[in-house]
Design a protein around this motif. Structure first.
Motif, PDB file in Angstrom:
ATOM      1  N   MET A 233       0.825  -1.204   0.000  1.00  0.00           N
ATOM      2  CA  MET A 233       0.000   0.000   0.000  1.00  0.00           C
ATOM      3  C   MET A 233       0.861   1.256   0.000  1.00  0.00           C
ATOM      4  N   LEU A 234       1.848   1.273   0.888  1.00  0.00           N
ATOM      5  CA  LEU A 234       2.695   2.459   0.992  1.00  0.00           C
ATOM      6  C   LEU A 234       3.539   2.658  -0.268  1.00  0.00           C
ATOM      7  N   ASN A 235       3.986   1.562  -0.870  1.00  0.00           N
ATOM      8  CA  ASN A 235       4.719   1.670  -2.136  1.00  0.00           C
ATOM      9  C   ASN A 235       3.845   2.271  -3.232  1.00  0.00           C
ATOM     10  N   ASP A 236       2.591   1.875  -3.258  1.00  0.00           N
ATOM     11  CA  ASP A 236       1.664   2.398  -4.258  1.00  0.00           C
ATOM     12  C   ASP A 236       1.445   3.898  -4.058  1.00  0.00           C
ATOM     13  N   LEU A 237       1.252   4.311  -2.806  1.00  0.00           N
ATOM     14  CA  LEU A 237       1.041   5.736  -2.522  1.00  0.00           C
ATOM     15  C   LEU A 237       2.308   6.539  -2.824  1.00  0.00           C
ATOM     16  N   ARG A 238       3.462   5.936  -2.545  1.00  0.00           N
ATOM     17  CA  ARG A 238       4.730   6.602  -2.857  1.00  0.00           C
ATOM     18  C   ARG A 238       4.863   6.802  -4.365  1.00  0.00           C
ATOM     19  N   LYS A 239       4.471   5.791  -5.134  1.00  0.00           N
ATOM     20  CA  LYS A 239       4.564   5.898  -6.594  1.00  0.00           C
ATOM     21  C   LYS A 239       3.641   6.995  -7.113  1.00  0.00           C
TER      22      LYS A 239
ATOM     23  N   GLY B  48       5.250  10.200  -6.642  1.00  0.00           N
ATOM     24  CA  GLY B  48       6.286  10.389  -7.658  1.00  0.00           C
ATOM     25  C   GLY B  48       5.702  10.852  -8.975  1.00  0.00           C
ATOM     26  N   GLU B  49       4.578  10.272  -9.360  1.00  0.00           N
ATOM     27  CA  GLU B  49       3.915  10.682 -10.601  1.00  0.00           C
ATOM     28  C   GLU B  49       3.456  12.131 -10.529  1.00  0.00           C
TER      29      GLU B  49
ATOM     30  N   HIS C 275      11.078   4.739 -10.119  1.00  0.00           N
ATOM     31  CA  HIS C 275      10.382   4.046 -11.199  1.00  0.00           C
ATOM     32  C   HIS C 275      10.801   4.583 -12.564  1.00  0.00           C
ATOM     33  N   LEU C 276      10.972   3.672 -13.516  1.00  0.00           N
ATOM     34  CA  LEU C 276      11.427   4.044 -14.857  1.00  0.00           C
ATOM     35  C   LEU C 276      10.432   4.954 -15.554  1.00  0.00           C
ATOM     36  N   HIS C 277       9.132   4.694 -15.392  1.00  0.00           N
ATOM     37  CA  HIS C 277       8.152   5.517 -16.113  1.00  0.00           C
ATOM     38  C   HIS C 277       8.124   6.946 -15.577  1.00  0.00           C
ATOM     39  N   ILE C 278       8.499   7.133 -14.332  1.00  0.00           N
ATOM     40  CA  ILE C 278       8.579   8.491 -13.791  1.00  0.00           C
ATOM     41  C   ILE C 278       9.802   9.204 -14.355  1.00  0.00           C
ATOM     42  N   GLN C 279      10.906   8.479 -14.495  1.00  0.00           N
ATOM     43  CA  GLN C 279      12.097   9.044 -15.133  1.00  0.00           C
ATOM     44  C   GLN C 279      11.775   9.498 -16.552  1.00  0.00           C
ATOM     45  N   GLU C 280      11.053   8.667 -17.283  1.00  0.00           N
ATOM     46  CA  GLU C 280      10.691   9.008 -18.663  1.00  0.00           C
ATOM     47  C   GLU C 280       9.732  10.192 -18.711  1.00  0.00           C
ATOM     48  N   SER C 281       8.822  10.268 -17.743  1.00  0.00           N
ATOM     49  CA  SER C 281       7.881  11.387 -17.700  1.00  0.00           C
ATOM     50  C   SER C 281       8.609  12.703 -17.449  1.00  0.00           C
ATOM     51  N   ILE C 282       9.585  12.684 -16.544  1.00  0.00           N
ATOM     52  CA  ILE C 282      10.380  13.887 -16.268  1.00  0.00           C
ATOM     53  C   ILE C 282      11.094  14.327 -17.540  1.00  0.00           C
TER      54      ILE C 282
ATOM     55  N   GLY D 134      29.499   3.946  -6.496  1.00  0.00           N
ATOM     56  CA  GLY D 134      30.668   3.857  -7.353  1.00  0.00           C
ATOM     57  C   GLY D 134      30.865   4.940  -8.378  1.00  0.00           C
ATOM     58  N   LEU D 135      29.903   5.836  -8.563  1.00  0.00           N
ATOM     59  CA  LEU D 135      30.007   6.857  -9.603  1.00  0.00           C
ATOM     60  C   LEU D 135      30.492   8.178  -9.010  1.00  0.00           C
ATOM     61  N   THR D 136      31.407   8.815  -9.704  1.00  0.00           N
ATOM     62  CA  THR D 136      31.870  10.142  -9.305  1.00  0.00           C
ATOM     63  C   THR D 136      31.245  11.172 -10.243  1.00  0.00           C
ATOM     64  N   LEU D 137      30.393  12.035  -9.669  1.00  0.00           N
ATOM     65  CA  LEU D 137      29.649  13.012 -10.464  1.00  0.00           C
ATOM     66  C   LEU D 137      29.831  14.401  -9.885  1.00  0.00           C
ATOM     67  N   THR D 138      31.074  14.730  -9.569  1.00  0.00           N
ATOM     68  CA  THR D 138      31.379  15.980  -8.863  1.00  0.00           C
ATOM     69  C   THR D 138      31.264  17.219  -9.736  1.00  0.00           C
ATOM     70  N   ALA D 139      30.962  17.056 -11.030  1.00  0.00           N
ATOM     71  CA  ALA D 139      30.709  18.234 -11.860  1.00  0.00           C
ATOM     72  C   ALA D 139      29.458  18.952 -11.372  1.00  0.00           C
ATOM     73  N   ALA D 140      28.578  18.221 -10.686  1.00  0.00           N
ATOM     74  CA  ALA D 140      27.361  18.803 -10.110  1.00  0.00           C
ATOM     75  C   ALA D 140      27.564  19.044  -8.621  1.00  0.00           C
ATOM     76  N   ASP D 141      26.771  19.958  -8.081  1.00  0.00           N
ATOM     77  CA  ASP D 141      26.770  20.156  -6.631  1.00  0.00           C
ATOM     78  C   ASP D 141      25.355  20.034  -6.058  1.00  0.00           C
ATOM     79  N   THR D 142      24.400  19.622  -6.909  1.00  0.00           N
ATOM     80  CA  THR D 142      22.998  19.517  -6.479  1.00  0.00           C
ATOM     81  C   THR D 142      22.377  18.234  -7.016  1.00  0.00           C
ATOM     82  N   VAL D 143      21.693  17.510  -6.130  1.00  0.00           N
ATOM     83  CA  VAL D 143      20.927  16.336  -6.536  1.00  0.00           C
ATOM     84  C   VAL D 143      19.483  16.538  -6.096  1.00  0.00           C
ATOM     85  N   VAL D 144      18.560  16.065  -6.916  1.00  0.00           N
ATOM     86  CA  VAL D 144      17.131  16.191  -6.629  1.00  0.00           C
ATOM     87  C   VAL D 144      16.527  14.793  -6.553  1.00  0.00           C
ATOM     88  N   PHE D 145      15.762  14.529  -5.503  1.00  0.00           N
ATOM     89  CA  PHE D 145      15.080  13.243  -5.353  1.00  0.00           C
ATOM     90  C   PHE D 145      13.587  13.436  -5.611  1.00  0.00           C
ATOM     91  N   VAL D 146      13.073  12.647  -6.555  1.00  0.00           N
ATOM     92  CA  VAL D 146      11.654  12.721  -6.893  1.00  0.00           C
ATOM     93  C   VAL D 146      10.876  11.644  -6.147  1.00  0.00           C
TER      94      VAL D 146
END
Length: 446
Positions: A227-233, A236-237, A266-273, A323-335
């Motif tokens: 239930m909580l996973n569904d509401l979280r999704k 995200g949408e 979720h992949l479909h949210i990535q594609e929607s963004i 394992g990834l180094t992405l220091t060209a950025a200084d900001t990350v956003v969580f959807v």
């Protein structure tokens, strides 16, 4: 490895997405001394090199072939991958490493959720002290006890200070600020997203239907988590368009051209963004990392990102958190939020690493007003405190599971009926990997 040639050959076991990064670094630093190669598949021959690099998922398939090489040094990168004792990869790794002279476990999140997940690491690194003493360990450090159904309950935490002191005997762990003064402060922000009336109505109807399903005797294990996973999704949408707008504003205001990383589950949210962002900025340069991107391509994307060839990197939190180094950025956003706080911290630290020249790095958690999103923000911070109590010392907060805390918070805020908690059984809060059943529609849902 460089200091101890007498302990070669060496096997490096790591997540698949960092295999080629390990190969790159081995060639950069020790190629004059050692040869190195990567195992690409479960059927590929084990290379006759000083250093062999393999990902965890191939360990059980290659176990017999690897055994013939008699590796004397084992390096387990992101060693929390060995947290599950019955997993085939864990069994293969621990059996192969048993006769080795040197075993190194590398992880910034050695305990993703609870102290029981530290058992395989501690028993492998200190076998003479802990072999055959699982029950003693879980009783002492996991609040272990036999539950009403006659099974061991080991999801708790106890005597964290003692475990912290014990681990110091074999664990080198320092806070980044203690050893790398140049690393910037990390600030978390939780900007609110206001959903439309239609979205709010849909979210509430969905929640009400799930709650109504609690009256069904046919509900399966893990009902609450499903239930909580569904509401979280759904949250995200609702954030896909606001996330794209946030990115567009960032790019417009960013005078020095720093790229941005956007994490989702979720992949479909990535594609929607991606679709929304391309409408807002037609010429935006977007790269994507998710589970379908192979290791070689992933490395190319990272290098392009670091070289300034990308404006926005859309990343799956699970696929790109290590394992990834992405220091060209200084900001990350969580959807979308994750159930494991350590995953989010790992994702944040793709930018908060050596080489970061910004004064501050920012972790932005977009939050849908009046939903489960808001509850995540406070509860996850409590969860972080539990983990830090063992790894870094300190007090442990509330030890209730995240799902129960979220549910109770939703009841307290009036989002769910006041009698919701009374309808729960032990099976409702069990973590399960089975396909969740959607009782709001009465049929199986993938």
């Amino acid at each position: 490895m460089a200091l101890h040639p007498e302990n070669m050959p060496a096997l490096i076991v790591c997540p698949s997405n960092v295999k080629y990064n390990w190969l790159k670094e081995c060639k950069a630093w020790v190629s004059s001394t050692y040869t190195s190669a990567v195992i690409d598949s479960g059927k590929a021959p084990v290379p006759d090199t000083d250093i062999v690099i393999i990902n965890y998922d191939l360990m059980s398939k290659q176990k017999n072939a690897l055994e013939l090489r008699n590796f004397n040094t084992f390096i387990f990168d992101e060693s929390h991958y060995l947290k599950t004792a019955k997993a085939k990869r864990t069994i293969a790794c621990m059996e192969l490493a048993k006769p080795a002279h040197t075993v190194l476990c590398l992880s910034g999140t050695a305990i993703p959720n609870r102290p029981v997940e530290f058992w395989n690491t501690i028993s492998m690194l200190r076998p003479t002290e802990w072999k055959g003493k699982w029950q003693e360990y879980v009783t002492r450090f996991c609040d272990g006890h036999i539950n009403d159904r006659g099974y061991w309950e080991t999801s708790g935490a106890s005597n964290q200070g003692e475990l912290n002191a014990l681990a110091r005997d074999f664990m080198i762990r320092r806070l980044k600020k203690e050893v790398l003064a140049e690393l910037p402060d990390k600030i978390r922000q939780y900007p609110l997203v206001s959903p439309s009336f239609k979205e709010v109505t849909w979210y509430r109807q969905r929640a009400e239907m799930w709650v109504a399903g609690l009256d069904s005797p046919r509900r399966n294990e893990g009902y609450v988590l499903n239930m909580l996973n569904d509401l979280r999704k759904i949250c995200g949408e609702m954030k896909a368009l606001p996330a794209a707008e946030w990115c567009a504003d960032y790019i417009a205001q960013n005078k020095i051209g720093k790229p941005l990383i956007v994490f989702s589950h979720h992949l479909h949210i990535q594609e929607s963004i991606e679709q929304h962002l391309k409408k807002l900025i037609p010429n935006v340069r977007i790269s994507k990392i998710n589970g379908s991107v192979n290791a070689k391509t992933r490395q190319e994307i990272v290098e392009n990102f670091q070289d300034g060839g990308c404006d926005v990197l859309l990343a799956s939190t699970v696929a790109a958190k290590e394992g990834l180094t992405l220091t060209a950025a200084d900001t990350v956003v969580f959807v979308e939020r994750e159930w494991v706080p350590a995953w989010e911290e790992q994702a944040e630290d793709r930018v908060n690493r050596i080489g970061q020249d910004a004064d501050t790095v920012w972790a932005v958690y977009l939050t849908v007003d009046g939903t489960i999103d808001e509850k995540f923000n406070s509860i996850i911070e409590d969860k972080r405190a539990n983990i830090k109590a063992v790894l870094d010392g300190g007090e442990v907060g509330e030890r209730t599971s995240i799902s129960i805390q979220l549910l109770q918070a939703m009841v307290d805020s009036g989002e769910l009926p006041s009698d919701t908690m009374n309808k729960l059984t032990a099976n409702d809060v069990v973590e399960t990997t089975a396909s969740p059943k959607d009782y709001t529609q009465g049929e199986e849902q993938e």
